[in-house]
Design a protein around this motif. Structure first.
Motif, PDB file in Angstrom:
ATOM      1  N   ASP A 210       0.839  -1.207   0.000  1.00  0.00           N
ATOM      2  CA  ASP A 210       0.000   0.000   0.000  1.00  0.00           C
ATOM      3  C   ASP A 210       0.869   1.251   0.000  1.00  0.00           C
ATOM      4  O   ASP A 210       0.574   2.230  -0.697  1.00  0.00           O
ATOM      5  CB  ASP A 210      -0.910  -0.002   1.230  1.00  0.00           C
ATOM      6  CG  ASP A 210      -2.086  -0.945   1.074  1.00  0.00           C
ATOM      7  OD1 ASP A 210      -2.265  -1.480  -0.041  1.00  0.00           O
ATOM      8  OD2 ASP A 210      -2.817  -1.149   2.055  1.00  0.00           O
ATOM      9  N   THR A 211       1.946   1.230   0.782  1.00  0.00           N
ATOM     10  CA  THR A 211       2.859   2.378   0.830  1.00  0.00           C
ATOM     11  C   THR A 211       3.551   2.571  -0.513  1.00  0.00           C
ATOM     12  O   THR A 211       3.687   3.700  -1.006  1.00  0.00           O
ATOM     13  CB  THR A 211       3.916   2.158   1.935  1.00  0.00           C
ATOM     14  OG1 THR A 211       3.257   1.992   3.183  1.00  0.00           O
ATOM     15  CG2 THR A 211       4.866   3.337   2.016  1.00  0.00           C
ATOM     16  N   ALA A 212       3.985   1.466  -1.126  1.00  0.00           N
ATOM     17  CA  ALA A 212       4.646   1.555  -2.425  1.00  0.00           C
ATOM     18  C   ALA A 212       3.690   2.051  -3.488  1.00  0.00           C
ATOM     19  O   ALA A 212       4.058   2.878  -4.352  1.00  0.00           O
ATOM     20  CB  ALA A 212       5.199   0.185  -2.813  1.00  0.00           C
ATOM     21  N   ARG A 213       2.458   1.588  -3.470  1.00  0.00           N
ATOM     22  CA  ARG A 213       1.465   2.002  -4.463  1.00  0.00           C
ATOM     23  C   ARG A 213       1.189   3.502  -4.354  1.00  0.00           C
ATOM     24  O   ARG A 213       1.085   4.214  -5.362  1.00  0.00           O
ATOM     25  CB  ARG A 213       0.178   1.200  -4.262  1.00  0.00           C
ATOM     26  CG  ARG A 213      -0.895   1.482  -5.292  1.00  0.00           C
ATOM     27  CD  ARG A 213      -1.941   0.393  -5.282  1.00  0.00           C
ATOM     28  NE  ARG A 213      -2.419   0.084  -3.935  1.00  0.00           N
ATOM     29  CZ  ARG A 213      -3.210  -0.928  -3.651  1.00  0.00           C
ATOM     30  NH1 ARG A 213      -3.601  -1.755  -4.626  1.00  0.00           N
ATOM     31  NH2 ARG A 213      -3.633  -1.148  -2.426  1.00  0.00           N
ATOM     32  N   SER A 214       1.069   3.990  -3.127  1.00  0.00           N
ATOM     33  CA  SER A 214       0.853   5.422  -2.929  1.00  0.00           C
ATOM     34  C   SER A 214       2.041   6.230  -3.439  1.00  0.00           C
ATOM     35  O   SER A 214       1.881   7.277  -4.080  1.00  0.00           O
ATOM     36  CB  SER A 214       0.619   5.700  -1.442  1.00  0.00           C
ATOM     37  OG  SER A 214       0.516   7.081  -1.193  1.00  0.00           O
ATOM     38  N   HIS A 215       3.251   5.729  -3.178  1.00  0.00           N
ATOM     39  CA  HIS A 215       4.459   6.448  -3.595  1.00  0.00           C
ATOM     40  C   HIS A 215       4.586   6.543  -5.111  1.00  0.00           C
ATOM     41  O   HIS A 215       4.851   7.629  -5.656  1.00  0.00           O
ATOM     42  CB  HIS A 215       5.688   5.747  -3.011  1.00  0.00           C
ATOM     43  CG  HIS A 215       6.986   6.325  -3.478  1.00  0.00           C
ATOM     44  ND1 HIS A 215       7.460   7.544  -3.056  1.00  0.00           N
ATOM     45  CD2 HIS A 215       7.920   5.837  -4.361  1.00  0.00           C
ATOM     46  CE1 HIS A 215       8.628   7.791  -3.632  1.00  0.00           C
ATOM     47  NE2 HIS A 215       8.923   6.771  -4.421  1.00  0.00           N
ATOM     48  N   VAL A 216       4.394   5.442  -5.813  1.00  0.00           N
ATOM     49  CA  VAL A 216       4.609   5.464  -7.266  1.00  0.00           C
ATOM     50  C   VAL A 216       3.515   6.226  -7.995  1.00  0.00           C
ATOM     51  O   VAL A 216       3.708   6.655  -9.143  1.00  0.00           O
ATOM     52  CB  VAL A 216       4.723   4.030  -7.829  1.00  0.00           C
ATOM     53  CG1 VAL A 216       5.907   3.305  -7.224  1.00  0.00           C
ATOM     54  CG2 VAL A 216       3.440   3.236  -7.629  1.00  0.00           C
ATOM     55  N   ASN A 217       2.370   6.434  -7.342  1.00  0.00           N
ATOM     56  CA  ASN A 217       1.330   7.255  -7.962  1.00  0.00           C
ATOM     57  C   ASN A 217       1.611   8.746  -7.805  1.00  0.00           C
ATOM     58  O   ASN A 217       1.070   9.562  -8.555  1.00  0.00           O
ATOM     59  CB  ASN A 217      -0.041   6.930  -7.360  1.00  0.00           C
ATOM     60  CG  ASN A 217      -0.709   5.757  -8.045  1.00  0.00           C
ATOM     61  OD1 ASN A 217      -1.291   5.905  -9.124  1.00  0.00           O
ATOM     62  ND2 ASN A 217      -0.614   4.582  -7.442  1.00  0.00           N
ATOM     63  N   LYS A 218       2.459   9.092  -6.829  1.00  0.00           N
ATOM     64  CA  LYS A 218       2.789  10.497  -6.580  1.00  0.00           C
ATOM     65  C   LYS A 218       4.154  10.892  -7.136  1.00  0.00           C
ATOM     66  O   LYS A 218       4.354  12.039  -7.543  1.00  0.00           O
ATOM     67  CB  LYS A 218       2.772  10.776  -5.071  1.00  0.00           C
ATOM     68  CG  LYS A 218       1.411  10.600  -4.424  1.00  0.00           C
ATOM     69  CD  LYS A 218       1.517  10.785  -2.922  1.00  0.00           C
ATOM     70  CE  LYS A 218       0.173  10.570  -2.243  1.00  0.00           C
ATOM     71  NZ  LYS A 218       0.284  10.682  -0.756  1.00  0.00           N
ATOM     72  N   ARG A 219       5.090   9.955  -7.136  1.00  0.00           N
ATOM     73  CA  ARG A 219       6.460  10.241  -7.558  1.00  0.00           C
ATOM     74  C   ARG A 219       6.537  10.386  -9.072  1.00  0.00           C
ATOM     75  O   ARG A 219       6.169   9.472  -9.817  1.00  0.00           O
ATOM     76  CB  ARG A 219       7.377   9.104  -7.095  1.00  0.00           C
ATOM     77  CG  ARG A 219       8.827   9.247  -7.501  1.00  0.00           C
ATOM     78  CD  ARG A 219       9.483  10.427  -6.855  1.00  0.00           C
ATOM     79  NE  ARG A 219      10.922  10.428  -7.107  1.00  0.00           N
ATOM     80  CZ  ARG A 219      11.714  11.461  -6.873  1.00  0.00           C
ATOM     81  NH1 ARG A 219      11.189  12.587  -6.371  1.00  0.00           N
ATOM     82  NH2 ARG A 219      13.005  11.385  -7.103  1.00  0.00           N
ATOM     83  N   VAL A 220       7.006  11.544  -9.537  1.00  0.00           N
ATOM     84  CA  VAL A 220       7.091  11.836 -10.974  1.00  0.00           C
ATOM     85  C   VAL A 220       8.546  11.755 -11.436  1.00  0.00           C
ATOM     86  O   VAL A 220       9.428  12.371 -10.834  1.00  0.00           O
ATOM     87  CB  VAL A 220       6.513  13.226 -11.296  1.00  0.00           C
ATOM     88  CG1 VAL A 220       6.712  13.559 -12.775  1.00  0.00           C
ATOM     89  CG2 VAL A 220       5.040  13.286 -10.921  1.00  0.00           C
ATOM     90  N   GLN A 221       8.773  10.984 -12.467  1.00  0.00           N
ATOM     91  CA  GLN A 221      10.078  10.902 -13.114  1.00  0.00           C
ATOM     92  C   GLN A 221       9.880  10.884 -14.630  1.00  0.00           C
ATOM     93  O   GLN A 221       8.935  10.259 -15.130  1.00  0.00           O
ATOM     94  CB  GLN A 221      10.840   9.658 -12.665  1.00  0.00           C
ATOM     95  CG  GLN A 221      11.435   9.770 -11.268  1.00  0.00           C
ATOM     96  CD  GLN A 221      12.410   8.645 -10.955  1.00  0.00           C
ATOM     97  OE1 GLN A 221      12.460   7.640 -11.636  1.00  0.00           O
ATOM     98  NE2 GLN A 221      13.207   8.825  -9.907  1.00  0.00           N
TER      99      GLN A 221
END
Length: 340
Positions: A210-221
């Motif tokens: 859940d933490t990883a899913r939230s992060h990759v939806n917010k982290r822009v690269q």
């Protein structure tokens, strides 16, 4: 989960959100009283309740291994060997029991008078009142004993394993009472303990994903969220799907155990799968967070550290798979017609 399990999960979450003693808060909502057998003063709801409680402990990054060790230790003892005073303390959340030399090769030794000497392995943190232990008796045999840890001859010393707090107990002639743990009691208690441990690991994995899913939806690269990269999205989706499957397998194993229809391979298999899933999930969460995930206080790092410790608490995964495989082979060979 059924409605009762869902309400229990909410109650555990609420208890863990409070800032007072966690074990006392859990005791206030009936943990571990709900899952303990009636002969030990519990309600006898069995693993159906226990897996929900332990899953939420893992999900909240508070595994509290002393809780599971206490239940395991009490279930190993015959009725006459369970002190009522210890049960009262357990139900109040003020003290715990533990096993020593059960998950590992025994390091303690007992003399002819039943006194125990030596140092325990790394044990869960908490106020310990009772130990169910295996020690090497005179003659080289390994025997079961029950010992009070309120004795001045047993001293607890703080220790850490991968940054997770715990303790080791030093015995200097602690009086111990020999107990008989027959094969049936041992197998039943061990299978239940493994199933509870699997629940914690699946909870840790769920929190990490859940933490990883939230992060990759917010982290822009490269001008877009990380989740739009197939190598990221596909790996996460696969683990989330596997987690749902293992959760169903866990419920099945708990139901079989409670209904008396469990199979020899069930507990070892569910713990092995949960262990591997937790390690893969927490490792991926750490990788996807990059440098942020390496910070000691980050959720990803905490989940990874806790999963690494909990993954070895009840034995290595390779041994679990070998045990499950041997049980499946034995069952297949015993099936009608296969031996002809």
């Amino acid at each position: 989960m059924d409605p009762v399990q869902a309400q229990l999960a909410d109650a555990v979450d609420a208890a863990l959100d409070r800032t007072t003693d966690v074990h006392a808060e859990l005791a206030a909502i009936g943990v571990p009283e709900l899952g303990l057998p009636e002969r030990l003063g519990g309600f006898g709801l069995g693993l159906g309740a226990d897996i929900v409680v332990n899953h939420r402990l893992g999900r909240n990054l508070q595994p509290l291994p002393a809780h599971r060790e206490t239940v395991f230790a009490l279930e190993l003892l015959p009725d006459w060997a369970v002190p009522e005073a210890v049960v009262e303390q357990v139900l109040k959340g003020s003290a715990h029991a533990t096993t020593i030399g059960v998950h590992t090769t025994p390091t303690l030794r007992a003399d002819d008078e039943g006194r125990v000497w030596g140092d325990s392995e790394h044990l869960p943190a908490g106020d310990l009142a009772l130990a169910v232990l295996r020690a090497v008796a005179p003659g080289g045999d390994t025997r079961w004993y029950r010992a009070s840890l309120r004795e001045h001859t047993s001293v607890a010393r703080e220790s850490e394993l991968l940054g997770v707090a715990g303790q080791r107990v030093h015995f200097t002639g602690t009086p111990a009472t020999p107990v008989e743990v027959d094969d049936g009691r041992w197998r039943t208690a061990l299978d239940a303990a493994r199933t509870r441990q699997a629940a914690v690991l699946l909870g840790l994995a769920e929190r990490a994903l859940d933490t990883a899913r939230s992060h990759v939806n917010k982290r822009v690269q490269f001008g877009k969220p990380l989740v739009q990269l197939q190598t990221v999205a596909h790996r996460l989706a696969r683990l989330v799907g596997e987690g749902d499957g293992w959760w169903l397998l866990l419920h099945q194993a708990a139901w079989r155990h409670d209904s008396g229809a469990d199979r020899a391979a069930d507990a070892a298999q569910v713990l092995a799968t949960a262990t591997e899933h937790a390690l893969r999930s927490t490792r991926l969460a750490l990788q996807l967070h990059g440098v942020r995930g390496m910070l000691a206080h980050s959720t990803a790092a905490t989940a990874y550290r806790l999963a690494s410790v909990e993954a070895t608490r009840m034995g290595k995964v390779g041994r679990l798979w070998r045990e499950a495989g041997a049980a499946h082979l034995a069952a297949a060979q015993a099936a009608p017609g296969l031996g002809e």
